[in-house]
Design an enzyme around this catalytic site. Structure first.
Site, mmCIF file in Angstrom:
data_model
loop_
_atom_site.group_PDB
_atom_site.id
_atom_site.type_symbol
_atom_site.label_atom_id
_atom_site.label_comp_id
_atom_site.label_asym_id
_atom_site.label_seq_id
_atom_site.Cartn_x
_atom_site.Cartn_y
_atom_site.Cartn_z
ATOM 1 N N LYS A 10 37.443 69.957 86.160
ATOM 2 C CA LYS A 10 37.834 68.785 85.500
ATOM 3 C C LYS A 10 37.496 68.835 83.860
ATOM 4 O O LYS A 10 36.866 69.789 83.310
ATOM 5 C CB LYS A 10 37.084 67.591 85.946
ATOM 6 C CG LYS A 10 37.541 67.388 87.642
ATOM 7 C CD LYS A 10 36.866 66.062 87.999
ATOM 8 C CE LYS A 10 37.073 65.622 89.361
ATOM 9 N NZ LYS A 10 36.732 64.496 89.962
ATOM 10 N N TYR A 50 46.185 61.279 92.749
ATOM 11 C CA TYR A 50 44.986 60.494 93.209
ATOM 12 C C TYR A 50 45.562 59.232 93.772
ATOM 13 O O TYR A 50 44.709 58.191 93.901
ATOM 14 C CB TYR A 50 43.896 60.019 92.087
ATOM 15 C CG TYR A 50 43.045 61.211 91.873
ATOM 16 C CD1 TYR A 50 42.002 61.562 92.902
ATOM 17 C CD2 TYR A 50 42.862 61.799 90.410
ATOM 18 C CE1 TYR A 50 41.088 62.704 92.406
ATOM 19 C CE2 TYR A 50 41.808 62.619 90.123
ATOM 20 C CZ TYR A 50 41.148 63.300 91.242
ATOM 21 O OH TYR A 50 40.234 64.179 90.980
ATOM 22 N N ASN A 113 32.638 64.487 86.955
ATOM 23 C CA ASN A 113 31.720 65.173 87.946
ATOM 24 C C ASN A 113 32.191 66.708 88.085
ATOM 25 O O ASN A 113 31.753 67.197 89.064
ATOM 26 C CB ASN A 113 31.595 64.365 89.227
ATOM 27 C CG ASN A 113 32.884 64.334 90.135
ATOM 28 O OD1 ASN A 113 34.011 64.753 89.349
ATOM 29 N ND2 ASN A 113 32.929 63.833 91.137
ATOM 30 N N HIS A 116 36.772 68.892 91.518
ATOM 31 C CA HIS A 116 37.247 68.461 92.702
ATOM 32 C C HIS A 116 37.600 69.399 93.637
ATOM 33 O O HIS A 116 38.078 70.614 93.380
ATOM 34 C CB HIS A 116 38.560 67.661 92.124
ATOM 35 C CG HIS A 116 39.475 67.188 93.423
ATOM 36 N ND1 HIS A 116 39.365 66.011 94.079
ATOM 37 C CD2 HIS A 116 40.462 67.812 94.264
ATOM 38 C CE1 HIS A 116 40.196 66.031 95.136
ATOM 39 N NE2 HIS A 116 40.780 67.161 95.300
ATOM 40 N N GLU A 127 47.602 68.767 98.128
ATOM 41 C CA GLU A 127 47.053 68.875 97.054
ATOM 42 C C GLU A 127 47.553 70.371 96.209
ATOM 43 O O GLU A 127 47.971 70.601 95.007
ATOM 44 C CB GLU A 127 45.552 69.098 96.895
ATOM 45 C CG GLU A 127 45.100 67.188 97.182
ATOM 46 C CD GLU A 127 43.521 67.202 97.005
ATOM 47 O OE1 GLU A 127 43.185 66.072 97.228
ATOM 48 O OE2 GLU A 127 42.784 68.153 97.106
#
Ligand code: CMP
Length: 139
Positions: A10, A50, A113, A116, A127
């Site tokens: 990320k 998302y 975070n 993913h 995905e």
């Protein structure tokens, strides 16, 4: 049986120059990188990716964050790749992440975070197909 999962490094991790350290943790765990590329998502791409979270209170912040800078998207391959990568990432909230996990080492907070990973075979397939075509994936 060999399985594929989808990974994102990320923006918070790319910004701190952590791509190589995260890839090293992935490879040291025995998973193989079958495809990878650096991208800068648009808001629309992040919203599509998302979409399952579209009714959650964090959706707008999350999708703003995911297009705030470049990411690295990858396909990882190995035995039980989905659950192994989830274990390597650690809990979504880094406060709950176990020692030795990517999120324990690098994540800033529940939103930023660092990584993913897909949560199930169906989401992994969706995905992966969202960012890669079959010719780009070399197992
Ligand atoms: P990820 O595995 O990419 O899936 C959805 C993301 O939403 C999650 O990691 C977090 O980065 C982000 N997020 C932000 N707030 C929350 C929350 N309260 N619960 C779960 N995910 C959250």
């Amino acid at each position: 049986t060999t399985e594929r999962t989808f990974s994102i490094v990320k923006p918070d991790a790319v910004e701190r120059n952590l791509i190589g350290k995260i890839f090293a943790m992935i490879e040291d765990s025995g998973l193989r990188i079958a495809a990878t590329k650096k991208i800068h998502m648009t808001k629309a791409q992040a919203e599509g990716f998302y979409a399952v979270h579209k009714d959650r209170p964090f959706f707008n912040d999350l999708t703003d964050y995911m297009c705030s800078g470049p990411c690295v998207v990858s396909v990882l391959e190995g035995e039980n790749a989905i659950s192994r990568y989830r274990e390597l990432m650690g809990a979504t909230n880094p406060e709950n992440a176990a020692e030795g996990t990517i999120r324990k080492r690098f994540a800033k907070n529940i939103e930023a975070n660092s990584v993913h990973g897909s949560d199930a075979p169906e989401t992994a397939a969706t995905e992966i197909a969202y960012f890669f075509n079959q010719l780009e994936i070399v197992g």
